[in-house]
Design an enzyme around this catalytic site. Structure first.
Site, PDB file in Angstrom:
ATOM      1  N   ASP A 100     -10.379   3.999  15.101  1.00 50.91           N
ATOM      2  CA  ASP A 100     -10.562   3.838  13.651  1.00 50.91           C
ATOM      3  C   ASP A 100     -10.825   2.379  13.293  1.00 50.91           C
ATOM      4  OD1 ASP A 100     -10.837   4.814  11.079  1.00 50.91           O
ATOM      5  OD2 ASP A 100      -8.702   4.653  10.606  1.00 50.91           O
ATOM      6  N   GLY A 134       0.838  -1.188   0.000  1.00 51.97           N
ATOM      7  CA  GLY A 134       0.000   0.000   0.000  1.00 51.97           C
ATOM      8  C   GLY A 134       0.875   1.240   0.000  1.00 51.97           C
ATOM      9  N   VAL A 151       3.851   1.039   2.533  1.00 60.00           N
ATOM     10  CA  VAL A 151       3.887  -0.219   3.276  1.00 60.00           C
ATOM     11  C   VAL A 151       4.377  -1.298   2.326  1.00 60.00           C
ATOM     12  CG1 VAL A 151       2.602  -1.856   4.691  1.00 60.00           C
ATOM     13  CG2 VAL A 151       1.906   0.541   4.634  1.00 60.00           C
ATOM     14  N   LYS A 171       6.282  -0.464   7.397  1.00 57.23           N
ATOM     15  CA  LYS A 171       5.809   0.886   7.114  1.00 57.23           C
ATOM     16  C   LYS A 171       7.019   1.815   7.092  1.00 57.23           C
ATOM     17  CE  LYS A 171       1.059   0.913   8.837  1.00 57.23           C
ATOM     18  NZ  LYS A 171       0.083   1.673   9.643  1.00 57.23           N
ATOM     19  N   GLY A 215       0.554   5.791   0.439  1.00 57.86           N
ATOM     20  CA  GLY A 215      -0.265   6.965   0.671  1.00 57.86           C
ATOM     21  C   GLY A 215       0.587   8.189   0.877  1.00 57.86           C
ATOM     22  N   GLY A 216      -0.063   9.268   1.304  1.00 58.83           N
ATOM     23  CA  GLY A 216       0.653  10.518   1.454  1.00 58.83           C
ATOM     24  C   GLY A 216       1.700  10.476   2.544  1.00 58.83           C
ATOM     25  N   MET A 217       1.538   9.597   3.530  1.00 64.59           N
ATOM     26  CA  MET A 217       2.467   9.554   4.653  1.00 64.59           C
ATOM     27  C   MET A 217       3.664   8.647   4.393  1.00 64.59           C
ATOM     28  SD  MET A 217       1.303   9.126   8.600  1.00 64.59           S
ATOM     29  CE  MET A 217       2.306   9.717   9.952  1.00 64.59           C
TER      30      MET A 217
END
Length: 616
Positions: free
Chosen positions: A145, A29, A36, A51, A31-33
């Site tokens: 979450d 995966g 993974v 990560k 994303g912006g951060m």
């Protein structure tokens, strides 16, 4: 070694590169951060989900604190229903967390593949999550979450809560988010969380578990709206959704759990995860037969009309749409409320911060099953309830997998199911060192009803009927003829797939338990797929048992060497193994039972990696 980063080419995170002790594999995966990746510890040879934070994001102290808070939250508690953290560190400016690699995927993927779950299976999964949540609660943590995307299945189908990026101390001592901003996922938020209440506690997580149960039962998200704020408004003001509006056959006890867990006032919910767990156990006991069958999956349609909205503030003079996250919605204005309302640092799910994709899925109708004259004699609960069993005796080692996929390779541990290196003979063991750790995968794809065989990018390759298989390019296997595999030039396997015989029975007269991933109650196009070893161990075979399998002499699905006489038949029903020595009633296959397969006597046992260590 701990301070070494080795990059292959221009991409420091390319497969084959190293960060400290971790050998990098494919991306899971992005994303912006950060990203993974699947990785492996070079010394321990243990697979992890790594990560890796983007260096420019790590320079932001608030983002780095949130990243490290996830590590501390995961490290604060150890439980079988929580994803474990193995390591955290920084190498050459790259900050990373190493988590337990959970091979079964998340519940979003399960729903997309299989459709809404049988009530008993949904209750079992939420019960496991409640156990993990209780451990978090006792450690003084609130997850904040919980949703299907953050619940993962291990190789045994056991749920694990993961993604602790929003978890915080229940007392608020480590709060990093803005006052008045509800961090989390809109559709699964509790009303007090959506309102930005700084004093949320475990009851907000219980609300999210209730919403997740609703989704598992219906394959729908609990609240929808044209914008994230519309979803938040629905969470706060709309009635709790009743899953029976989608599935009228659901028992009242199940709907009552959803209603209480998602009550608007936290005082009216279950007050602890343990209290929820008791209600789930009572509902499971009341179900008896395990409830309705699994609802079928349907292809997803991704719609492309977009709008923009600011998740954190009203429009300000001089602001531009470029500063706003993008939300994809369908023609009816439905937003994917499963996306996380996140700060600018973004998430790990494969999209930049704030990007939400709407997926509209409609279950396809399922044909009514035909009822054959079959039955089970005896107590079904005595049958083995294991995803992997072994039949051993008379020079034979037969490994049967009640799974939709198996991985074959050199490893003698997860995530490999079939170890091709260590086996009950020493003659060919050195040659088998050429086999890759994870070399091949045999997989049944339920949505397309296809059996797929693929080389997993092995170092020394695989030949299928003399032709080289491309890496990570699965090929469909048809029922009938035998296919011949040459694995790394070291091992020969014969593969034969068997088409379904008969229609799924509605009942065998002994239906305790829930519908499993495999079994006679499934309408798959295949009954089984058998891998045999004709050259270096004729008595050893492996089978993917999707519904049933016959074992014995010529004419059987799995032919044993020097076998003669009537074949035994094995199958799965409601998640348990059953068998019969010929035509007639099925019997539970219990641990230690001796199966008569023609002139062969095979003792049944639960599968384990020790079977590959046995010399013979």
């Amino acid at each position: 070694m701990e301070g070494i980063t080795v990059a292959l080419g221009d991409d420091p995170l390319a497969p084959g590169s190293r960060i400290g002790p971790y050998l990098l594999g494919g991306r899971l995966g992005e994303g912006g951060m950060g990203v993974v990746l699947k990785a492996e510890h070079a010394v321990l040879m243990r697979a992890v989900a790594l990560k890796v934070m983007r260096p420019e994001i790590a320079a932001d102290r608030a983002c780095l604190d949130r990243f490290l808070r996830e590590a501390r939250a995961a490290a604060a508690v150890n439980h079988q229903n929580l994803v474990a953290i193995h390591d955290a560190g920084e190498v050459d400016g790259r900050t990373f967390l190493a988590f337990e690699f959970v091979p079964g995927g998340d519940l979003d993927a399960v729903l997309a593949r299989d459709g809404a779950l049988a009530p008993a299976r949904a209750l079992e999964l939420i019960a496991g999550c409640a156990d993990g949540l209780q451990a978090l609660h006792e450690a003084g943590l609130v997850h904040r979450d919980i949703k299907p995307h953050n619940i993962f299945l291990d190789r045994h189908g056991r749920p694990k809560l993961g993604d602790f990026g929003l978890a915080r101390d229940a007392g608020g001592a480590d709060r990093l988010t803005m006052t008045g901003v509800g961090m989390g996922t809109p559709a699964y938020m509790a009303p007090e969380q959506a309102n930005g209440d700084p004093g949320i506690d475990v009851r907000a997580d219980i609300h999210a578990l209730g919403g997740t149960l609703y989704t598992l039962l219906t394959r729908r998200i609990p609240f929808t709206g044209a914008t994230p704020w519309a979803v938040v408004n629905a969470v706060v003001n709309d009635p709790v959704p009743d899953p029976r509006a989608v599935r009228p056959d659901l028992p009242a006890e199940v709907a009552a759990i959803v209603a209480r867990a998602m009550a608007k006032r936290r005082e009216e919910r279950f007050q602890t995860p343990s209290e929820l767990r008791v209600a789930l156990a009572d509902a499971l006991a009341a179900l008896g037969t395990g409830g309705a069958a699994v609802m079928p999956a349907a292809p997803a349609q991704t719609l492309d009309r977009t709008i923009t909205c600011d998740l954190l503030a009203e429009d300000k003079p001089g602001s531009t749409s470029d500063s706003h996250p993008t939300v994809k919605v369908g023609p009816d204005g439905e937003v994917d409320a499963g996306a996380t309302m996140a700060v600018a640092a973004g998430d790990w799910a494969g999209a930049p911060a704030g990007v939400m994709t709407s997926v509209v899925q409609t279950p396809a109708p399922k044909a009514a099953p035909v009822v054959p004259a079959e039955r089970i004699d005896g107590d079904l609960t005595r049958g083995l309830e294991a995803p992997w069993i072994a039949l051993v005796g008379d020079g034979c080692h037969v490994l049967l997998y009640a799974r939709r996929q198996i991985t074959l390779g050199k490893l003698c541990e997860a995530p490999v199911d079939v170890c091709l290196r260590k086996h009950p003979t020493t003659m060919f063991r050195d040659d088998c060192l050429r086999i890759s750790r994870q070399h091949l995968q045999l997989r049944f794809d339920a949505p397309t009803n296809r059996l797929l065989l693929g080389d997993l990018g092995s170092g020394n390759g695989t030949l299928l009927d003399g032709a080289a298989m491309g890496p990570n390019a699965p090929q469909a296997i048809e029922a009938g003829g035998e296919r011949r595999l040459h694995v790394a030039g070291a091992l020969t396997l014969n593969l034969r797939a068997h088409a379904r015989k008969g229609e799924p029975p509605a009942s065998l007269g002994n239906d305790a338990g829930s519908v499993g991933d495999c079994g006679l109650d499934q309408s798959f196009a295949f009954d089984s797929a058998v891998l045999s070893r004709p050259d270096n161990r004729p008595g050893m075979a492996y089978a993917l048992v999707l519904r049933r399998l016959s074992i014995g002499g010529p004419g059987s699905d799995l032919v044993l060497p020097q076998a003669s006489g009537a074949a035994a038949e094995l199958a799965l029903w409601r998640g348990r193994w059953i068998w019969r020595p010929g035509p007639g009633a099925w019997q539970p296959l219990s641990d230690g039972l001796v199966v008569s397969a023609g002139n062969k006597r095979l003792k049944a046992r639960v599968g384990g990696y020790d079977i590959f260590q046995t010399e013979g």
